[in-house]
Design a protein around this motif. Structure first.
Motif, mmCIF file in Angstrom:
data_model
loop_
_atom_site.group_PDB
_atom_site.id
_atom_site.type_symbol
_atom_site.label_atom_id
_atom_site.label_comp_id
_atom_site.label_asym_id
_atom_site.label_seq_id
_atom_site.Cartn_x
_atom_site.Cartn_y
_atom_site.Cartn_z
ATOM 1 N N HIS A 13 27.724 66.279 45.985
ATOM 2 C CA HIS A 13 27.657 66.227 44.522
ATOM 3 C C HIS A 13 28.927 65.548 44.015
ATOM 4 O O HIS A 13 30.023 66.071 44.187
ATOM 5 N N SER A 19 28.626 70.700 37.872
ATOM 6 C CA SER A 19 27.271 71.044 38.324
ATOM 7 C C SER A 19 26.873 72.438 37.854
ATOM 8 O O SER A 19 27.677 73.371 37.868
ATOM 9 N N ARG A 20 25.630 72.546 37.449
ATOM 10 C CA ARG A 20 25.088 73.864 37.113
ATOM 11 C C ARG A 20 24.098 74.284 38.203
ATOM 12 O O ARG A 20 24.209 75.345 38.785
ATOM 13 N N ASN A 22 23.017 72.653 41.308
ATOM 14 C CA ASN A 22 23.415 72.600 42.718
ATOM 15 C C ASN A 22 24.465 73.650 43.039
ATOM 16 O O ASN A 22 24.461 74.232 44.125
ATOM 17 N N ARG A 23 25.348 73.875 42.101
ATOM 18 C CA ARG A 23 26.369 74.914 42.309
ATOM 19 C C ARG A 23 25.700 76.267 42.554
ATOM 20 O O ARG A 23 26.020 76.984 43.495
ATOM 21 N N PRO A 69 22.121 66.260 43.996
ATOM 22 C CA PRO A 69 21.379 65.853 42.809
ATOM 23 C C PRO A 69 20.786 64.469 43.058
ATOM 24 O O PRO A 69 21.385 63.655 43.766
ATOM 25 N N VAL A 70 19.618 64.218 42.507
ATOM 26 C CA VAL A 70 19.004 62.893 42.658
ATOM 27 C C VAL A 70 19.695 61.922 41.706
ATOM 28 O O VAL A 70 19.821 62.186 40.507
ATOM 29 N N TRP A 72 19.470 57.933 40.684
ATOM 30 C CA TRP A 72 18.679 56.712 40.795
ATOM 31 C C TRP A 72 17.620 56.828 41.890
ATOM 32 O O TRP A 72 17.546 55.983 42.780
ATOM 33 N N THR A 111 16.522 67.233 40.130
ATOM 34 C CA THR A 111 16.330 66.073 39.256
ATOM 35 C C THR A 111 16.516 66.485 37.802
ATOM 36 O O THR A 111 16.149 67.601 37.409
ATOM 37 N N GLY A 112 17.051 65.543 37.022
ATOM 38 C CA GLY A 112 17.106 65.769 35.576
ATOM 39 C C GLY A 112 15.702 65.737 34.997
ATOM 40 O O GLY A 112 15.367 66.513 34.098
ATOM 41 N N GLY A 113 14.865 64.841 35.517
ATOM 42 C CA GLY A 113 13.500 64.702 35.031
ATOM 43 C C GLY A 113 12.659 65.933 35.331
ATOM 44 O O GLY A 113 12.792 66.539 36.401
ATOM 45 N N TYR A 118 7.387 63.214 36.602
ATOM 46 C CA TYR A 118 7.103 62.584 37.902
ATOM 47 C C TYR A 118 5.592 62.583 38.148
ATOM 48 O O TYR A 118 5.081 63.248 39.053
ATOM 49 N N THR A 155 16.409 69.893 35.522
ATOM 50 C CA THR A 155 17.649 70.681 35.559
ATOM 51 C C THR A 155 18.350 70.758 34.209
ATOM 52 O O THR A 155 19.111 71.691 33.967
ATOM 53 N N ARG A 156 18.104 69.793 33.336
ATOM 54 C CA ARG A 156 18.828 69.818 32.051
ATOM 55 C C ARG A 156 18.419 71.020 31.222
ATOM 56 O O ARG A 156 19.221 71.605 30.518
HETATM 57 C C1 LIG Z 1 24.195 58.441 37.988
HETATM 58 C C2 LIG Z 1 23.062 59.392 37.754
HETATM 59 C C3 LIG Z 1 21.786 59.028 38.140
HETATM 60 C C4 LIG Z 1 20.718 59.926 37.946
HETATM 61 N N1 LIG Z 1 19.468 59.548 38.345
HETATM 62 C C5 LIG Z 1 18.420 60.390 38.159
HETATM 63 C C6 LIG Z 1 17.112 60.016 38.592
HETATM 64 O O1 LIG Z 1 16.880 58.953 39.173
HETATM 65 N N2 LIG Z 1 16.089 60.881 38.361
HETATM 66 C C7 LIG Z 1 16.286 62.095 37.741
HETATM 67 O O2 LIG Z 1 15.306 62.828 37.555
HETATM 68 N N3 LIG Z 1 17.533 62.481 37.351
HETATM 69 C C8 LIG Z 1 18.594 61.662 37.539
HETATM 70 N N4 LIG Z 1 19.855 62.061 37.187
HETATM 71 C C9 LIG Z 1 20.063 63.442 36.686
HETATM 72 C C10 LIG Z 1 20.598 64.350 37.806
HETATM 73 O O3 LIG Z 1 19.694 64.409 38.885
HETATM 74 C C11 LIG Z 1 20.853 65.743 37.263
HETATM 75 O O4 LIG Z 1 21.909 65.636 36.333
HETATM 76 C C12 LIG Z 1 21.223 66.728 38.360
HETATM 77 O O5 LIG Z 1 20.112 66.975 39.203
HETATM 78 C C13 LIG Z 1 21.683 68.050 37.765
HETATM 79 O O6 LIG Z 1 22.174 68.876 38.798
HETATM 80 P P1 LIG Z 1 23.571 69.639 38.655
HETATM 81 O O7 LIG Z 1 23.411 70.677 37.576
HETATM 82 O O8 LIG Z 1 23.835 70.266 39.988
HETATM 83 O O9 LIG Z 1 24.621 68.611 38.300
HETATM 84 C C14 LIG Z 1 20.939 61.199 37.343
HETATM 85 C C15 LIG Z 1 22.240 61.543 36.956
HETATM 86 C C16 LIG Z 1 23.289 60.659 37.157
HETATM 87 C C17 LIG Z 1 24.681 61.066 36.731
#
Ligand SMILES: Cc1cc2nc3c(=O)[nH]c(=O)nc-3n(C[C@H](O)[C@H](O)[C@H](O)COP(=O)(O)O)c2cc1C
Length: 205
Positions: A13, A19-20, A22-23, A69-70, A72, A111-113, A118, A155-156
């Motif tokens: 990460h 991180s929220r 994955n942490r 985290p995913v 791109w 994933t943020g999405g 998807y 995840t958001r």
């Molecule tokens: C550079 C970058 C690229 C990302 N690309 C994607 C993506 O391709 N698809 C997606 O669903 N989320 C994408 N995200 C969102 C991250 O996957 C998301 O913030 C992460 O899974 C949250 O986990 P965390 O709370 O551990 O940080 C991207 C975020 C960043 C910063």
């Protein structure tokens, strides 16, 4: 298989501090006995990976977990660099490369999405599985079993309550490994490749 099984989490990460999800996932499993975590961005902030150290850790593991985290539609760059350097020809694949053969590989990714994004008519246009063939084929080429991944979407917005089943599922999978994994029928089990195409065959690339 050695008893008890040895599990290596390769955690990547780029901003673990913020991180929220994955942490929380990591904190939920890292106290399990026989689980070891390699936090790549903490260990190698300058991207200078200690390849022999990483290869030794992999050789000593039965289950390898890639957690990230995913970014791109793929993995963060240091994890890609780690695979590029550590999964060497003659060690991980190729005629003499059998170090990873028979091990299990589990992807744990966030994933943020949202899951609904998807889908063919969603923001990301494809089911998330459509982004996984490079992982699965990497496992296959190295003779590892590709286990069903654990993907946490959205995840958001996910609240702690919404995340709880996935946190528990992660812990359950690691704490009961290998019992459940031997029941899993992987794509390679269902559709074995012909012997002449097996990894390590003299005719391979
Ligand atoms: C550079 C970058 C690229 C990302 N690309 C994607 C993506 O391709 N698809 C997606 O669903 N989320 C994408 N995200 C969102 C991250 O996957 C998301 O913030 C992460 O899974 C949250 O986990 P965390 O709370 O551990 O940080 C991207 C975020 C960043 C910063």
């Amino acid at each position: 298989m050695h008893s008890p099984p040895r599990i290596l989490i390769v955690y990547a990460h780029p901003s673990h501090g913020t991180s929220r999800v994955n942490r929380r996932l990591r904190e939920h499993v890292q106290d399990l006995p026989h689980v070891r975590v390699h936090d790549l961005y903490e260990m190698y902030p300058d991207f200078h990976i200690d390849v022999p150290h990483e290869q030794q850790a992999l050789e000593q593991s039965d289950l390898i977990v890639l957690q990230h985290p995913v970014y791109w539609y793929s993995m963060p760059s240091l994890l890609k660099e780690w695979i590029d350097l550590v999964f060497e020809h003659g060690w991980a694949y190729g005629h003499e490369g059998h170090a990873l053969r028979g091990k299990d590989l589990l992807l744990v990714a966030t994933t943020g999405g949202a899951a609904s994004a998807y889908q063919p008519d969603g923001y990301h246009r494809r089911p998330f599985d459509a982004f996984l063939p490079p992982y699965e084929q990497t496992a296959h080429l190295c003779g590892m079993r590709w286990l069903p991944p654990l993907i946490v979407h959205g995840t958001r917005r996910a609240s702690d309550e919404e995340m709880a089943p996935q946190l528990n599922s992660y812990r359950e999978r690691l704490s009961t490994y290998p019992a459940w994994s031997t029941q899993v029928q992987t794509a390679a089990d269902r559709d074995p490749i012909m012997p002449q195409l097996q990894p390590g065959n003299p005719n391979d690339a």
